[in-house]
Design a protein around this motif. Structure first.
Motif, PDB file in Angstrom:
ATOM      1  N   ALA A 126       0.817  -1.212   0.000  1.00  0.00           N
ATOM      2  CA  ALA A 126       0.000   0.000   0.000  1.00  0.00           C
ATOM      3  C   ALA A 126       0.855   1.269   0.000  1.00  0.00           C
ATOM      4  O   ALA A 126       0.614   2.188  -0.788  1.00  0.00           O
ATOM      5  CB  ALA A 126      -0.929  -0.020   1.216  1.00  0.00           C
ATOM      6  N   ASP A 181      10.319   2.774   6.649  1.00  0.00           N
ATOM      7  CA  ASP A 181      10.215   1.322   6.680  1.00  0.00           C
ATOM      8  C   ASP A 181      11.566   0.748   7.054  1.00  0.00           C
ATOM      9  O   ASP A 181      12.566   1.055   6.417  1.00  0.00           O
ATOM     10  CB  ASP A 181       9.748   0.754   5.329  1.00  0.00           C
ATOM     11  CG  ASP A 181       9.174  -0.657   5.463  1.00  0.00           C
ATOM     12  OD1 ASP A 181       9.763  -1.478   6.208  1.00  0.00           O
ATOM     13  OD2 ASP A 181       8.139  -0.935   4.836  1.00  0.00           O
ATOM     14  N   GLN A 211       3.832 -11.020  -0.858  1.00  0.00           N
ATOM     15  CA  GLN A 211       3.305 -12.077   0.009  1.00  0.00           C
ATOM     16  C   GLN A 211       2.353 -13.071  -0.670  1.00  0.00           C
ATOM     17  O   GLN A 211       2.322 -14.237  -0.286  1.00  0.00           O
ATOM     18  CB  GLN A 211       2.648 -11.456   1.246  1.00  0.00           C
ATOM     19  CG  GLN A 211       3.644 -10.651   2.075  1.00  0.00           C
ATOM     20  CD  GLN A 211       2.977  -9.765   3.110  1.00  0.00           C
ATOM     21  OE1 GLN A 211       2.129 -10.206   3.872  1.00  0.00           O
ATOM     22  NE2 GLN A 211       3.350  -8.500   3.133  1.00  0.00           N
ATOM     23  N   ALA A 271       8.764   3.201  12.418  1.00  0.00           N
ATOM     24  CA  ALA A 271       8.178   4.253  13.234  1.00  0.00           C
ATOM     25  C   ALA A 271       8.015   3.701  14.636  1.00  0.00           C
ATOM     26  O   ALA A 271       7.575   2.567  14.816  1.00  0.00           O
ATOM     27  CB  ALA A 271       6.826   4.656  12.670  1.00  0.00           C
ATOM     28  N   ASP A 304      -3.584  -3.496   5.137  1.00  0.00           N
ATOM     29  CA  ASP A 304      -4.009  -4.421   6.194  1.00  0.00           C
ATOM     30  C   ASP A 304      -4.313  -3.733   7.527  1.00  0.00           C
ATOM     31  O   ASP A 304      -5.117  -4.243   8.314  1.00  0.00           O
ATOM     32  CB  ASP A 304      -2.912  -5.471   6.440  1.00  0.00           C
ATOM     33  CG  ASP A 304      -2.698  -6.392   5.239  1.00  0.00           C
ATOM     34  OD1 ASP A 304      -3.586  -6.440   4.372  1.00  0.00           O
ATOM     35  OD2 ASP A 304      -1.641  -7.052   5.200  1.00  0.00           O
TER      36      ASP A 304
HETATM   37  C1  LIG Z   1       0.506 -16.325   2.759  1.00  0.00           C
HETATM   38  C2  LIG Z   1      -0.162 -15.091   2.204  1.00  0.00           C
HETATM   39  C3  LIG Z   1      -0.921 -15.201   1.035  1.00  0.00           C
HETATM   40  C4  LIG Z   1      -1.553 -14.089   0.495  1.00  0.00           C
HETATM   41  N1  LIG Z   1      -2.253 -14.236  -0.666  1.00  0.00           N
HETATM   42  C5  LIG Z   1      -2.841 -13.159  -1.229  1.00  0.00           C
HETATM   43  C6  LIG Z   1      -3.527 -13.277  -2.470  1.00  0.00           C
HETATM   44  O1  LIG Z   1      -3.591 -14.355  -3.070  1.00  0.00           O
HETATM   45  N2  LIG Z   1      -4.102 -12.176  -2.998  1.00  0.00           N
HETATM   46  C7  LIG Z   1      -4.045 -10.969  -2.360  1.00  0.00           C
HETATM   47  O2  LIG Z   1      -4.570  -9.991  -2.897  1.00  0.00           O
HETATM   48  N3  LIG Z   1      -3.405 -10.819  -1.175  1.00  0.00           N
HETATM   49  C8  LIG Z   1      -2.800 -11.884  -0.601  1.00  0.00           C
HETATM   50  N4  LIG Z   1      -2.122 -11.730   0.594  1.00  0.00           N
HETATM   51  C9  LIG Z   1      -2.257 -10.476   1.359  1.00  0.00           C
HETATM   52  C10 LIG Z   1      -1.339  -9.338   0.915  1.00  0.00           C
HETATM   53  O3  LIG Z   1      -0.008  -9.760   0.849  1.00  0.00           O
HETATM   54  C11 LIG Z   1      -1.474  -8.179   1.891  1.00  0.00           C
HETATM   55  O4  LIG Z   1      -2.825  -7.882   2.070  1.00  0.00           O
HETATM   56  C12 LIG Z   1      -0.770  -6.921   1.397  1.00  0.00           C
HETATM   57  O5  LIG Z   1       0.614  -7.129   1.321  1.00  0.00           O
HETATM   58  C13 LIG Z   1      -1.084  -5.737   2.288  1.00  0.00           C
HETATM   59  O6  LIG Z   1      -0.313  -4.621   1.979  1.00  0.00           O
HETATM   60  P1  LIG Z   1       0.164  -3.612   3.109  1.00  0.00           P
HETATM   61  O7  LIG Z   1       0.933  -2.554   2.419  1.00  0.00           O
HETATM   62  O8  LIG Z   1      -0.973  -3.239   3.963  1.00  0.00           O
HETATM   63  O9  LIG Z   1       1.124  -4.471   4.039  1.00  0.00           O
HETATM   64  P2  LIG Z   1       2.566  -5.082   3.676  1.00  0.00           P
HETATM   65  O10 LIG Z   1       2.676  -5.353   2.239  1.00  0.00           O
HETATM   66  O11 LIG Z   1       2.757  -6.203   4.633  1.00  0.00           O
HETATM   67  O12 LIG Z   1       3.574  -3.905   4.005  1.00  0.00           O
HETATM   68  C14 LIG Z   1       3.696  -3.328   5.278  1.00  0.00           C
HETATM   69  C15 LIG Z   1       5.053  -2.646   5.386  1.00  0.00           C
HETATM   70  O13 LIG Z   1       5.091  -1.860   6.567  1.00  0.00           O
HETATM   71  C16 LIG Z   1       6.343  -2.020   7.200  1.00  0.00           C
HETATM   72  N5  LIG Z   1       6.204  -1.733   8.622  1.00  0.00           N
HETATM   73  C17 LIG Z   1       5.735  -2.532   9.609  1.00  0.00           C
HETATM   74  N6  LIG Z   1       5.798  -1.887  10.787  1.00  0.00           N
HETATM   75  C18 LIG Z   1       6.318  -0.665  10.558  1.00  0.00           C
HETATM   76  C19 LIG Z   1       6.635   0.446  11.371  1.00  0.00           C
HETATM   77  N7  LIG Z   1       6.445   0.431  12.702  1.00  0.00           N
HETATM   78  N8  LIG Z   1       7.161   1.547  10.787  1.00  0.00           N
HETATM   79  C20 LIG Z   1       7.371   1.584   9.448  1.00  0.00           C
HETATM   80  N9  LIG Z   1       7.094   0.554   8.634  1.00  0.00           N
HETATM   81  C21 LIG Z   1       6.575  -0.556   9.181  1.00  0.00           C
HETATM   82  C22 LIG Z   1       6.733  -3.450   6.891  1.00  0.00           C
HETATM   83  O14 LIG Z   1       8.148  -3.614   6.975  1.00  0.00           O
HETATM   84  C23 LIG Z   1       6.217  -3.633   5.472  1.00  0.00           C
HETATM   85  O15 LIG Z   1       7.185  -3.317   4.496  1.00  0.00           O
HETATM   86  C24 LIG Z   1      -1.452 -12.830   1.148  1.00  0.00           C
HETATM   87  C25 LIG Z   1      -0.678 -12.716   2.311  1.00  0.00           C
HETATM   88  C26 LIG Z   1      -0.035 -13.824   2.830  1.00  0.00           C
HETATM   89  C27 LIG Z   1       0.805 -13.667   4.058  1.00  0.00           C
END
Ligand SMILES: Cc1cc2nc3c(=O)[nH]c(=O)nc-3n(C[C@H](O)[C@H](O)[C@H](O)COP(=O)(O)OP(=O)(O)OC[C@H]3O[C@@H](n4cnc5c(N)ncnc54)[C@H](O)[C@@H]3O)c2cc1C
Lengths: 440, 117
Positions: free
Chosen positions: A51, A72, A80, A115, A340
């Motif tokens: 995101a 990050d 993932q 953070a 998420d």
């Molecule tokens: C096994 C598995 C299968 C999946 N299959 C699918 C699928 O088939 N289709 C689908 O659409 N989705 C799937 N997903 C879900 C998808 O990967 C996530 O929903 C998506 O990555 C969410 O994006 P995000 O940016 O919210 O979180 P993320 O991509 O997890 O990124 C979060 C980032 O924030 C950083 N962060 C954490 N804490 C801090 C902090 N305190 N300060 C600064 N940075 C921080 C982390 O290092 C990371 O880089 C799957 C996930 C898993 C685990």
């Protein structure tokens, strides 16, 4: 004479054709763009995952002069959705790994630290090393935390030994899980699968892994020696009723046993026993030869310890209190949550991110231009639910538990199809990467 | 799928093959197509003899394309689950057949331009 005259004429025709094609190509490559909005706003994005990265690229494209800063601490970017394919032995661990910094726009800056504190009253974020980062807009995109410690008897160094897998833990753990699944489907025994009772990302993933294990055993001719049970945390197998029914039918067809209202509590790797708690609080022990441990999921500590989470809702999970349609914080209007960590029902998939990011982009850009944003998010969530190697169901739904197929009449959502598998196998990562670059 | 525009599609294909390989493949396909039009315009007639060989090559192109897609995606014929899958399979086969026919015809015409009036 006529002949000599004709040949150059046709050659010219040919060149004209080629030139025309080139012109078309050029026209296709440079679509018209709206003028950029000039601003000096400081936009801070916590997390450069799916995101955060996608949003940074889109904002950089729309804004002129904005100071976009991402925080990050992880140098690796993880794709993932690929973990499931790694844990199915179809891709190497490296399939899901790239560098966080490779995806970011040149005009944004990355602070390679987590953070540690968010102060939405003072509008300041403090990094792990104590640097203060003030903001005009804050976007929380930290994803979620896997709470491994919440499972009694478990630690990550058990993964890859004695039948313990953990697909969610990361690319290397997914590869170790595959090694165990491969061994288990050779030798046989009892597989136990489950999901946590908290909100979780990609709620289809635990189901997929049960299907994949069953498929391998069948292919290897060891299905007769393999017993598979899926323990659902609630009274149904999936949050969307129509999908839950379909999965129930498929599990029955594949001979995958089901138990309902069982929440995993503890694992005893020595005795090979998993303990579940049922709806009445009673404990049930079951033995296993192979399992995929999926822990409770919560907002990262920095978010849980801030004033941002909901109160009275999702207690102990800490998701950010945002409006489900605009993803804007209900109490701090300059704060958004995307991905998420957002406190909305549904929406914890990368596919949801693709629909959420343009909403936050629109709301921020419109506000900077002195207007009101109009884009809304209606809970779009998607999960290509693999039912065996080679087939999947392209399940897409919204806040209202309605199915919202992208290709209605063409790709049936509740049918196991090869085309849905092709999407997961080849198109999903490419689409995800295009999304990271702000192009999808 | 949100915003399925031409630009999105290009971006997705760039990611699928890698930007360099995708454009290299696109250019190769473009050159073959241009070569095909070039020999058509140059000869100002379709050579039926060459076309025959091109036609004979078509089933091989069709089968090769299908097997290639199945190999890349770890899947097989048993995974065909509904009408849309059969359509996709036919589309892959058709693309392979047409692709190899155009290629065969163009290569033949470029190598033996004057074999036949
Ligand atoms: C096994 C598995 C299968 C999946 N299959 C699918 C699928 O088939 N289709 C689908 O659409 N989705 C799937 N997903 C879900 C998808 O990967 C996530 O929903 C998506 O990555 C969410 O994006 P995000 O940016 O919210 O979180 P993320 O991509 O997890 O990124 C979060 C980032 O924030 C950083 N962060 C954490 N804490 C801090 C902090 N305190 N300060 C600064 N940075 C921080 C982390 O290092 C990371 O880089 C799957 C996930 C898993 C685990």
């Amino acid at each position: 004479m006529t002949r000599r005259h004709d040949i150059p004429a046709t050659r010219r025709a040919f060149l004209g054709l080629a030139g025309g094609a080139a012109a078309l190509g050029l026209a296709g490559g440079a679509p018209a763009r709206a003028a950029k909005v000039a601003t000096r706003a400081r936009i801070v994005i916590l997390g450069a995952g799916a995101a955060g990265t996608a949003l940074a690229n889109r904002l950089a494209e729309r804004l002129e002069g904005a100071q976009i800063t991402l925080l990050d601490g992880r140098a690796e970017h993880w794709y993932q959705p690929g973990f499931t394919l790694i844990a199915a032995g179809l891709k190497p661990a490296s399939y899901s790994v790239s560098r966080t910094s490779d995806w970011l726009p040149a005009s944004a800056s990355l602070i390679a630290e987590a953070a540690a504190e968010i102060d939405p009253e003072a509008k300041v974020v403090t990094t792990a090393s104590g640097t203060r980062v003030p903001y005009d807009f804050l976007v929380v995109a930290t994803g979620l935390t896997l709470d491994w410690d919440a499972i009694e008897g478990f630690s990550l160094d058990l993964v890859g030994k004695d039948g313990i897998g953990a697909v969610y833990a990361g690319p290397d753990y997914a590869a170790k899980t595959w090694a165990e699944m491969d061994r288990f489907t050779d030798s046989g025994g009892r597989a136990v699968f489950f999901r946590p009772a908290t909100e979780m990302k990609c709620a289809g993933a635990p189901l997929k892994y049960a299907f994949l294990t069953e498929d391998y055993a069948t292919r290897k001719g060891t299905r007769g020696k393999v017993d598979i049970t899926y323990f659902a945390q609630s009274k149904s197998l999936f949050g969307v009723p129509i999908v839950a029914e379909k999965v129930r039918m498929l599990f029955e067809e594949r001979g995958i046993g089901t138990e309902y209202s069982h929440v995993m509590k503890a694992i005893d790797p020595g005795r090979k026993i998993i303990t579940f708690t049922d709806a009445d609080g009673l404990e049930h022990e079951t033995d296993y030869d192979f399992t995929n441990v999926i822990p409770p999921m919560r907002a990262p500590e920095v978010v849980r310890n801030s004033p941002l989470p909901w109160s009275g809702k999702w207690e102990g999970e800490g998701w950010v209190e945002v409006d489900p349609q605009t993803l804007r914080h209900n109490r701090y209007p300059e704060v958004f949550a995307v991905g998420d960590v957002a406190g909305v029902p549904k929406g914890k998939t990368a596919a949801s991110v693709k629909w959420q990011v343009p909403v936050v982009e629109d709301r921020i850009v419109a506000q900077l231009a002195g207007q009101e944003g109009t884009e809304v998010y209606d809970g779009y969530t998607s999960c290509p639910l693999i039912t065996r190697i080679g087939r999947a169901m392209l399940i897409e739904f919204d806040y209202h538990n309605n199915l919202v197929p992208s290709f209605p009449g063409l790709i049936a959502p509740l049918e196991e199809l090869w085309i849905s598998w092709l999407m997961k196998e080849v198109a999903l990562k490419a689409t995800y990467n295009a999304m990271l670059r702000g192009k999808a | 799928m949100k915003e399925l525009t031409f630009e999105t599609l290009i971006a997705v294909f760039e990611e699928m093959f890698g930007r360099g390989l995708f454009w290299a493949l696109a250019i190769v396909a473009g050159i073959i197509t241009l070569g095909y039009f070039y020999v058509l315009v140059r000869d100002r007639a379709v050579s039926w003899r060459k076309f025959l060989l091109a036609q004979i090559s078509m089933p091989f192109g069709a089968i090769a394309a299908v097997l290639f897609v199945q190999w890349v995606t770890n899947s097989g014929f048993r995974d065909i689950g509904g009408p849309v899958d059969a359509i996709v399979l036919l589309m892959v086969a058709t693309a392979g057949a047409i692709g190899i026919a155009v290629l065969t015809y163009t290569v033949e015409s470029l190598i033996w331009p004057k074999k036949e009036a």
